[in-house]
Scaffold this motif. Structure first.
Motif, PDB file in Angstrom:
ATOM      1  N   ARG A 173       9.480   4.656   0.608  1.00  0.00           N
ATOM      2  CA  ARG A 173       9.277   5.213   1.933  1.00  0.00           C
ATOM      3  C   ARG A 173       9.914   4.353   3.020  1.00  0.00           C
ATOM      4  O   ARG A 173       9.962   4.778   4.179  1.00  0.00           O
ATOM      5  CB  ARG A 173       7.779   5.347   2.206  1.00  0.00           C
ATOM      6  CG  ARG A 173       7.066   6.399   1.376  1.00  0.00           C
ATOM      7  CD  ARG A 173       7.337   7.797   1.906  1.00  0.00           C
ATOM      8  NE  ARG A 173       6.961   7.936   3.311  1.00  0.00           N
ATOM      9  CZ  ARG A 173       5.711   8.218   3.713  1.00  0.00           C
ATOM     10  NH1 ARG A 173       4.741   8.418   2.815  1.00  0.00           N
ATOM     11  NH2 ARG A 173       5.446   8.350   4.999  1.00  0.00           N
ATOM     12  N   HIS A 174      10.415   3.162   2.655  1.00  0.00           N
ATOM     13  CA  HIS A 174      10.977   2.241   3.649  1.00  0.00           C
ATOM     14  C   HIS A 174      12.507   2.292   3.686  1.00  0.00           C
ATOM     15  O   HIS A 174      13.147   1.437   4.296  1.00  0.00           O
ATOM     16  CB  HIS A 174      10.515   0.812   3.369  1.00  0.00           C
ATOM     17  CG  HIS A 174       9.079   0.584   3.701  1.00  0.00           C
ATOM     18  ND1 HIS A 174       8.645   0.144   4.935  1.00  0.00           N
ATOM     19  CD2 HIS A 174       7.948   0.773   2.956  1.00  0.00           C
ATOM     20  CE1 HIS A 174       7.332   0.042   4.946  1.00  0.00           C
ATOM     21  NE2 HIS A 174       6.877   0.428   3.740  1.00  0.00           N
ATOM     22  N   CYS A 213       8.432  11.027   4.323  1.00  0.00           N
ATOM     23  CA  CYS A 213       8.723  11.357   2.927  1.00  0.00           C
ATOM     24  C   CYS A 213       9.664  12.572   2.900  1.00  0.00           C
ATOM     25  O   CYS A 213       9.383  13.595   3.526  1.00  0.00           O
ATOM     26  CB  CYS A 213       7.412  11.677   2.199  1.00  0.00           C
ATOM     27  SG  CYS A 213       7.651  12.118   0.484  1.00  0.00           S
ATOM     28  N   ALA A 247       0.823  -1.201   0.000  1.00  0.00           N
ATOM     29  CA  ALA A 247       0.000   0.000   0.000  1.00  0.00           C
ATOM     30  C   ALA A 247       0.858   1.253   0.000  1.00  0.00           C
ATOM     31  O   ALA A 247       0.487   2.284  -0.574  1.00  0.00           O
ATOM     32  CB  ALA A 247      -0.936  -0.014   1.218  1.00  0.00           C
ATOM     33  N   ILE A 248       1.998   1.194   0.659  1.00  0.00           N
ATOM     34  CA  ILE A 248       2.912   2.326   0.720  1.00  0.00           C
ATOM     35  C   ILE A 248       4.115   2.009  -0.155  1.00  0.00           C
ATOM     36  O   ILE A 248       4.661   0.899  -0.083  1.00  0.00           O
ATOM     37  CB  ILE A 248       3.351   2.583   2.175  1.00  0.00           C
ATOM     38  CG1 ILE A 248       2.127   2.925   3.030  1.00  0.00           C
ATOM     39  CG2 ILE A 248       4.384   3.701   2.230  1.00  0.00           C
ATOM     40  CD1 ILE A 248       2.441   3.116   4.496  1.00  0.00           C
ATOM     41  N   PRO A 249       4.571   2.919  -0.998  1.00  0.00           N
ATOM     42  CA  PRO A 249       5.722   2.642  -1.887  1.00  0.00           C
ATOM     43  C   PRO A 249       6.948   2.226  -1.079  1.00  0.00           C
ATOM     44  O   PRO A 249       7.182   2.715   0.030  1.00  0.00           O
ATOM     45  CB  PRO A 249       5.951   3.969  -2.605  1.00  0.00           C
ATOM     46  CG  PRO A 249       4.646   4.694  -2.488  1.00  0.00           C
ATOM     47  CD  PRO A 249       4.032   4.288  -1.202  1.00  0.00           C
ATOM     48  N   PRO A 265       8.726  -3.802   5.103  1.00  0.00           N
ATOM     49  CA  PRO A 265       7.292  -3.942   5.392  1.00  0.00           C
ATOM     50  C   PRO A 265       6.852  -5.375   5.667  1.00  0.00           C
ATOM     51  O   PRO A 265       5.857  -5.587   6.373  1.00  0.00           O
ATOM     52  CB  PRO A 265       6.620  -3.398   4.138  1.00  0.00           C
ATOM     53  CG  PRO A 265       7.622  -3.620   3.057  1.00  0.00           C
ATOM     54  CD  PRO A 265       8.954  -3.442   3.703  1.00  0.00           C
ATOM     55  N   GLY A 276       7.076   7.411   9.552  1.00  0.00           N
ATOM     56  CA  GLY A 276       6.289   8.317   8.717  1.00  0.00           C
ATOM     57  C   GLY A 276       4.811   8.265   8.997  1.00  0.00           C
ATOM     58  O   GLY A 276       4.056   9.081   8.442  1.00  0.00           O
ATOM     59  N   LEU A 277       4.367   7.348   9.853  1.00  0.00           N
ATOM     60  CA  LEU A 277       2.958   7.257  10.220  1.00  0.00           C
ATOM     61  C   LEU A 277       2.851   7.514  11.727  1.00  0.00           C
ATOM     62  O   LEU A 277       3.424   6.771  12.535  1.00  0.00           O
ATOM     63  CB  LEU A 277       2.384   5.878   9.878  1.00  0.00           C
ATOM     64  CG  LEU A 277       2.331   5.520   8.391  1.00  0.00           C
ATOM     65  CD1 LEU A 277       1.811   4.085   8.207  1.00  0.00           C
ATOM     66  CD2 LEU A 277       1.454   6.502   7.620  1.00  0.00           C
ATOM     67  N   PRO A 323       6.956   2.781   7.596  1.00  0.00           N
ATOM     68  CA  PRO A 323       7.712   3.568   6.613  1.00  0.00           C
ATOM     69  C   PRO A 323       8.372   4.774   7.283  1.00  0.00           C
ATOM     70  O   PRO A 323       8.004   5.166   8.394  1.00  0.00           O
ATOM     71  CB  PRO A 323       6.649   4.003   5.617  1.00  0.00           C
ATOM     72  CG  PRO A 323       5.395   4.058   6.426  1.00  0.00           C
ATOM     73  CD  PRO A 323       5.491   2.954   7.457  1.00  0.00           C
TER      74      PRO A 323
END
Length: 806
Positions: free
Chosen positions: A666-667, A724, A661-663, A684, A741-742, A721
């Protein structure tokens, strides 16, 4: 009448020649002993048409005492005894015309003294014998005359025992064949000129080709090279013996010419040449070949101008001219591998071998010896498999490339090809090459008898691989085994790749092969092949690391059975040079296998882990020096130094069908402080990832690949993640908190960040929160996350307007 040599086709009428038995010789004191030739049925031999006319081709004066007393012609009845070889004169349709090459051929006495003309009695008046007086005595021959073995009347010359101990070898006479380059060039050039001028006179030929020869050895070399380059042959039913007979009877008079004066003997015997049946018993079999032995400085040496001239192409039934220097003064220990004389003494060995042993020995070509090979096992040409397996081992003194060919058995030894353009793809054996030996494990596919040819060439050579030895393999019961992948070359490493670590049954973990490199940097590519494995999947089974002093290949096996791992290399700096096959290995997977989800990620580069490429770019001091990085927490940090302050870029990827779901971008998160770089990964899911590192080597240029890391995550808990990042996040910027990032909504989050040169740092969301700089020049503060409907952004201002960081 002028003497001519028929060179065009060496199918000579010499089969009609035979020596007299001793009881037929004239024994009266002072008489000429004449060895007349027994002539075969003239109806059966169309070469002869006139029986009454004969010509002398050679005479050897033995009454040296009488010759010394008076140079004049003695009275009748007191003639110096001599040996005379007589040949019937051929008809016009014969290869030799009446203008024979042997007319007025010089007769040399044992002590090099002149001899007067003799005339036979009226009983043999129809046969004219001419003995030509020698005009000069060679000083060199006089100096060494006491070393020569003297042939007694009615007897052939025999090998002498060298006084002073050890027998001289070929290398004692000359270091290598290059010392004859001047002689060879002159002989070949002179031969062409003589042929163009249609010169066939023996004395003229000898004088021309030996011009400039400085000693006895060079004169011998000149004549031998001339013979080898002027032999042409057909392949009649007579095979090797007819051609050899003609060549030898040309060689002897040429060497005995007054200008050369070298003692030469013809040696009949068996050879493993054309027509030789593999494994046949030679007992009670008539010998089929003739060669020569020459006397140099009191010692006999062996040579074969017939085998030195070329080889026979059995497939096209033609003679292929190919000069083979090996058969010039060959050492007896090597000559006996293919030539067995009728008389044991002409083996010239301290310990002669019996005929039965000769037939059992492995056949070795001249290339076997010139390549510097040594047979380790077996020592018999016929091998019987043990449990369906037969083994051959050959040693070598310098790096050598090998291959082999195994075919259904044929009776004749010289059948099939004598060269290989490239290595064969036989799957009936395992050929491995170590530092100083080659081992070939033969696994015949079915019951039967097989012919095995081994081919080789020096590793640096670009020519075809040539036939070096042969075996026959008898397989009573074949071994039941798994299919082996086709092998385009030998198994094992050449000199470029050494210190091979053995590889056996691959389990669930990757196995590693390492080679210490040569003095120059190399690039490496590897190919893995399994009979049931798709090429795309096979690429995901291999990861390679190229370091200045070590080449490493990591291999994973998704199927049981045999794999072939092929290694290709080229010079690191020579990008225009093609990769060359340097080694091939057979891997056998017997245990557990890896699943396809565990294989290396797709699109993996050839340079995995730190190595030559990163060093060249100034990237150093990596925290992880291997290509494979494993984590059980789903996180890892890779640090290194960027000495040239290059602009860097990282890419995280995995198998294409794995979507998130997240590119994945971003990891992965990069931090630059001074010259130190930290690449952080938060994965992930469990699985295998590719982390690629790129750099701009030149300002304004494109990003170039530096290296790839394989990240293997065993943690099932997904990693969050990173924030950004925008382009303003540059060197010197460090995010201490938060590293995710979350963020949870409706919570207070502590922010700690370093932004060089910033005058104000703020977090923008539902409300603006300014961070404060502490004594460590770190901006920090508590920030409310809000209801999660609006993202939080970090911004900084300096002399320029507000800039978004992340």
């Amino acid at each position: 009448m002028s003497a001519k040599v028929a060179i065009q086709k060496f199918s000579f009428p010499f089969s009609c020649a035979a020596r007299l038995s001793q009881q037929d010789e004239l024994t009266q004191k002072g008489c000429v002993q004449v060895k007349a030739l027994e002539l075969p049925d003239l109806q059966a031999n169309r070469i002869l048409s006139e029986v009454g006319s004969v010509a002398v081709i050679g005479a050897l004066v033995h009454n040296e005492n009488q010759a010394k007393e008076s140079p004049k012609s003695p009275p009748a009845g007191d003639t110096a005894p001599a040996q005379v070889l007589v040949f019937a004169k051929a008809s016009k349709s014969a290869v030799f015309s009446r203008h024979s090459i042997f007319e007025k051929l010089t007769v040399e006495s044992e002590d090099q003294r002149p001899a007067a003309k003799r005339q036979l009695s009226s009983e043999s008046a129809a046969r004219t014998i001419t003995v030509v007086k020698k005009s000069a005595v060679r000083t060199e021959v006089e100096e060494h005359r006491h070393l020569k073995t003297k042939a007694h009347p009615g007897q052939r010359a025999t090998p002498c025992t060298v006084t002073g101990g050890k027998r001289r070898r070929r290398k004692d006479l000359f270091t290598n064949s290059e010392v004859f380059n001047r002689v060879n060039s002159h002989v070949i050039r002179a031969g062409v000129e003589l042929k163009e001028k249609c010169v066939y006179d023996v004395k003229t030929i000898v004088r021309s080709i030996t011009q400039g020869a400085r000693n006895e050895l060079e004169r011998l070399r000149a004549i031998w090279v001339w013979l080898c380059h002027n032999i042409e042959t057909e392949l009649p039913g007579g095979g090797d013996s007819g051609r050899a007979g003609g060549v030898l009877r040309i060689l002897q008079p040429l060497l005995r010419d007054v200008q050369v004066g070298i003692e030469c003997q013809e040696v009949p015997g068996h050879s493993k040449g054309i027509g030789y049946l593999q494994g046949q018993s030679l007992e009670n079999v008539k010998s089929d070949h003739l060669w020569n032995s020459v006397l140099l400085d009191g010692q006999w040496f062996l040579l074969d101008a017939c085998w030195g001239a070329g080889r026979v192409d059995m497939e096209h039934e033609s003679f292929v001219k190919r000069f083979d220097d090996f058969y010039f003064l060959t050492d007896p220990e090597e000559f006996i591998e293919s030539h067995f004389p009728d008389e044991q003494r002409w083996q010239l060995l301290d310990t002669p071998i019996p005929l039965e042993e000769f037939g059992r020995r492995v056949f070795k070509t001249s290339a076997f010896f010139t390549t510097g090979l040594r047979l380790i096992q077996p020592h018999r040409s016929h091998i019987v498999t043990d449990d369906g397996e037969a083994n051959v081992s050959i040693g070598f003194s310098r790096p050598t490339t090998f291959t082999y060919e195994m075919t259904q058995h044929q009776d004749f030894l010289h059948s099939g090809v004598s060269e290989q353009k490239e290595s064969s793809n036989s799957s009936y054996g395992l050929l491995t090459v170590s530092h100083r030996s080659m081992k070939l494990k033969l696994l015949p596919p079915a019951t039967g008898v097989y012919d095995v040819k081994v081919f080789a060439r020096p590793e640096t050579a670009t020519t075809h691989l040539v036939w070096v030895c042969s075996f026959t393999v008898e397989c009573p019961v074949p071994r039941a085994m798994e299919e082996i992948p086709e092998n385009p070359s030998c198994l094992g490493a050449c000199s470029r790749l050494q210190d091979l670590w053995a590889l056996q049954a691959a389990a669930r973990t990757a196995r590693r092969l390492r080679w210490r490199k040569s003095s120059r940097p190399l690039m490496l590519l590897c190919e893995l092949v399994h009979p049931a494995l798709e090429a795309a999947v096979a690429k995901r089974c291999v990861a390679t690391q190229i370091q200045p002093d070590v080449l490493t290949c990591h291999v994973m096996c998704p199927l049981r059975g045999f794999y072939r791992l092929s290694v290709f290399v080229r010079d690191y700096e020579k990008t225009e040079v093609k990769f060359q096959n340097a080694a091939n290995f057979l891997l056998h997977c017997k245990g557990k296998v890896v699943s396809r989800d565990e294989l290396y990620p797709p699109n993996l580069g050839s340079a995995c882990g730190p190595g030559s490429r990163t060093i060249e770019a100034g990237l150093s001091k990596f925290s992880h020096t291997t290509a494979l990085v494993s984590t059980q927490q789903g996180k890892c940090n890779i640090t290194f130094h960027n000495q040239r302050d290059l602009e860097l870029h990282t890419v995280l990827s995995r198998e294409e069908n794995q979507t998130a779901a997240i590119p994945l971008s971003r990891h992965v998160f990069c931090t630059f402080t001074d010259s130190k770089v930290t690449v952080s990964a938060s994965l992930p899911d469990a699985g295998v990832y590719r982390l690629a590192l790129y750099a701009k080597i030149t300002p304004g240029g494109d990003f170039s690949p530096m290296c790839d890391f394989v990240l293997r995550n065993s943690c099932v808990q997904p990693g969050p993640p990173f924030p950004c990042v925008y382009s303003a996040w540059r060197k010197g910027c460090v995010l201490f908190e938060p590293r995710v990032g979350l963020l949870e909504p409706v919570t207070w989050v502590r922010f700690r960040v370093r932004v060089p040169g910033a005058q104000r740092v703020s977090v923008m969301g539902e409300m603006r929160t300014d961070l404060k700089m502490n004594k460590s020049r770190v901006w920090e503060g508590e920030v409310f996350s809000g209801n999660g409907l609006q993202p939080l952004k970090l911004a900084a201002t300096s002399e320029s307007p507000l800039t978004w960081l992340f």
